[in-house]
Design a protein around this motif. Structure first.
Motif, PDB file in Angstrom:
ATOM      1  N   ALA A 180      -4.887  14.144  -0.420  1.00 29.68           N
ATOM      2  CA  ALA A 180      -3.661  13.356  -0.336  1.00 29.68           C
ATOM      3  C   ALA A 180      -3.942  11.949   0.175  1.00 29.68           C
ATOM      4  O   ALA A 180      -3.395  10.957  -0.338  1.00 29.68           O
ATOM      5  N   ASN A 181      -4.811  11.853   1.167  1.00 30.26           N
ATOM      6  CA  ASN A 181      -5.188  10.561   1.732  1.00 30.26           C
ATOM      7  C   ASN A 181      -5.830   9.679   0.666  1.00 30.26           C
ATOM      8  O   ASN A 181      -5.480   8.494   0.508  1.00 30.26           O
TER       9      ASN A 181
ATOM     10  N   GLY B 173       5.327   3.422  -3.365  1.00 30.75           N
ATOM     11  CA  GLY B 173       4.759   4.344  -2.385  1.00 30.75           C
ATOM     12  C   GLY B 173       5.540   5.638  -2.293  1.00 30.75           C
ATOM     13  O   GLY B 173       4.956   6.728  -2.219  1.00 30.75           O
TER      14      GLY B 173
ATOM     15  N   MET C 268      -0.750   3.783  -4.609  1.00 34.32           N
ATOM     16  CA  MET C 268       0.559   3.362  -4.117  1.00 34.32           C
ATOM     17  C   MET C 268       0.966   1.935  -4.451  1.00 34.32           C
ATOM     18  O   MET C 268       2.141   1.590  -4.372  1.00 34.32           O
TER      19      MET C 268
ATOM     20  N   TRP D 239       4.971   7.804  -5.524  1.00 31.82           N
ATOM     21  CA  TRP D 239       3.673   8.456  -5.494  1.00 31.82           C
ATOM     22  C   TRP D 239       3.590   9.507  -4.387  1.00 31.82           C
ATOM     23  O   TRP D 239       2.840  10.487  -4.495  1.00 31.82           O
ATOM     24  N   SER D 240       4.361   9.313  -3.316  1.00 37.05           N
ATOM     25  CA  SER D 240       4.397  10.323  -2.255  1.00 37.05           C
ATOM     26  C   SER D 240       4.904  11.649  -2.800  1.00 37.05           C
ATOM     27  O   SER D 240       4.380  12.719  -2.463  1.00 37.05           O
TER      28      SER D 240
ATOM     29  N   ILE E   9      -2.657   0.758   1.529  1.00 39.30           N
ATOM     30  CA  ILE E   9      -1.322   1.336   1.663  1.00 39.30           C
ATOM     31  C   ILE E   9      -0.339   0.185   1.862  1.00 39.30           C
ATOM     32  O   ILE E   9      -0.576  -0.697   2.694  1.00 39.30           O
TER      33      ILE E   9
ATOM     34  N   ILE F 285       2.151  13.209  -4.779  1.00 36.27           N
ATOM     35  CA  ILE F 285       1.098  13.728  -3.902  1.00 36.27           C
ATOM     36  C   ILE F 285       1.536  15.014  -3.213  1.00 36.27           C
ATOM     37  O   ILE F 285       0.756  15.960  -3.069  1.00 36.27           O
TER      38      ILE F 285
ATOM     39  N   ALA G 275      -0.987   6.231   6.038  1.00 38.14           N
ATOM     40  CA  ALA G 275      -0.080   5.181   6.494  1.00 38.14           C
ATOM     41  C   ALA G 275      -0.540   4.607   7.832  1.00 38.14           C
ATOM     42  O   ALA G 275      -0.464   3.394   8.057  1.00 38.14           O
TER      43      ALA G 275
ATOM     44  N   ALA H 171       1.559  16.085   3.218  1.00 40.74           N
ATOM     45  CA  ALA H 171       2.363  15.157   4.024  1.00 40.74           C
ATOM     46  C   ALA H 171       1.546  14.615   5.188  1.00 40.74           C
ATOM     47  O   ALA H 171       1.641  13.418   5.527  1.00 40.74           O
TER      48      ALA H 171
ATOM     49  N   ALA I 127      -3.313   8.587  -2.060  1.00 43.33           N
ATOM     50  CA  ALA I 127      -2.382   7.566  -1.564  1.00 43.33           C
ATOM     51  C   ALA I 127      -3.032   6.191  -1.576  1.00 43.33           C
ATOM     52  O   ALA I 127      -2.407   5.184  -1.937  1.00 43.33           O
TER      53      ALA I 127
ATOM     54  N   LEU J 241      -0.516  11.852   3.941  1.00 44.48           N
ATOM     55  CA  LEU J 241       0.262  10.622   3.746  1.00 44.48           C
ATOM     56  C   LEU J 241       0.462   9.886   5.065  1.00 44.48           C
ATOM     57  O   LEU J 241       0.320   8.660   5.135  1.00 44.48           O
TER      58      LEU J 241
END
Length: 333
Positions: free
Chosen positions: A94-95, A109, A102, A112-113, A164, A116, A244, A237, A98, A240
């Motif tokens: 996920a990292n 963002g 994004m 795409w979240s 990001i 993901i 961030a 999550a 992202a 993400l």
């Protein structure tokens, strides 16, 4: 299902004891969290000659949020008497995704979240199908998928980089104030709603006695798949939130979240034997784990020995919690 009237059937003098026995893990997690907060404030005050302020609170919360999501995801699986060693791989994937997808806007963002999170759910679906349908051991399955997901993450982002959107960072983990606490509260509320749903009741039934749950008509396959899919979604999550916070991606930064999520679950009073515990406790465990790292840092503990002290603290907490919980549950009614 009929509501639990066990406590109501007890004499009034025993109701409090029954309530404490049923929630001893969560109570101990709250007590440990309070001790950790006080210890952090004292050590920080001695070292810095002042109390922690907005910056320290914000950085602590922002560091704890990814682990809180990963720990709650792990909690779903542990409650079914399983364990997920692939959490770190999903966080990595996920990292990495992202960081390379994004773009530069909050809208992009957020879109795409969603994608993901769906990828995370798909990773959990694979684990759930292999465990529930294939009747394979969770530890073996998730150890294998851990390597697969980590390999995919490195394929997506071979070296640290990407970007990001600043607006996305401000939305999830604003560095100027601990607004990320809102997401922890929402996570706790979502858990409370799930706990009262049919799927939540079935989850505990499987963890307590899978054979009895099957005899009562619980759909074991569906419930386990739901548990692993929720686990994968929440691990994504966590990735993400991690991206961030770092404002960039790294396909290896999630590696520690596998063990940390298990530590947080145990510190939160969730039984590794399944069927007992709460995701609220897992959230408390994530906060405790984060505070332990801060305490060791401001206590000038050599980083090479931090894992040692974290392990010692975990063992003490587990042993003390087990002794106290066992003593309370064995009290005569």
């Amino acid at each position: 299902m009929q509501p639990d009237t066990t406590a109501d059937a007890l004499p009034r003098g025993n109701r409090l004891g029954h309530l404490i026995a049923q929630n001893i893990g969560l109570i101990l997690a709250g007590a440990i969290l309070l001790i950790a907060i006080v210890a952090f404030i004292l050590i920080y005050g001695i070292e810095q000659q002042r109390l922690p302020g907005n910056f320290e609170l914000t950085s602590t919360v922002n560091s704890a949020v990814p682990l809180a999501f990963a720990a709650v995801g792990q909690c779903f699986v542990v409650l079914t008497k399983g364990i997920d060693l692939s959490v770190g791989g999903v966080v990595d994937l996920a990292n990495a995704m992202a960081a390379v997808t994004m773009g530069k806007s909050l809208t992009s963002g957020l879109v795409w979240s969603v994608v993901i999170l769906m990828v995370g759910a798909a990773c959990g679906l694979v684990n759930g199908l292999l465990v529930a349908l294939g009747r394979l051991q969770p530890i073996v399955v998730t150890l294998g998928t851990l390597s697969i997901y980590q390999g995919l993450a490195i394929r997506v982002l071979p070296e640290p980089g990407g970007a990001i959107p600043p607006s996305f960072t401000n939305f999830l983990v604003n560095p100027n104030a601990p607004y990320a606490l809102i997401f922890i509260v929402l996570l706790a509320l979502a858990w409370s709603a799930f706990r009262r749903s049919r799927a939540g009741v079935d989850l505990y039934a499987i963890g307590n006695d899978e054979a009895a749950a099957r005899a009562l008509g619980v759909n074991i396959l569906r419930t386990k798949i739901i548990a692993y899919m929720l686990d994968g979604t929440l691990a994504a999550a966590a990735g993400l939130f991690l991206a961030a916070s770092a404002t960039a991606g790294d396909a290896t930064t999630g590696n520690s979240y596998t063990l940390s999520s298990i530590v947080a679950v145990v510190l939160g009073g969730v039984s590794l034997f399944g069927g007992r515990g709460s995701a609220i406790g897992a959230i408390a465990g994530a906060l405790i784990t984060t505070l332990i790292v801060n305490i060791l840092f401001f206590g000038h503990v050599n980083p090479l020995f931090q894992s040692f002290y974290e392990g010692v603290f975990l063992l003490i907490a587990v042993v003390v919690g087990g002794v106290i919980g066992g003593t309370i549950r064995r009290r005569p009614k």
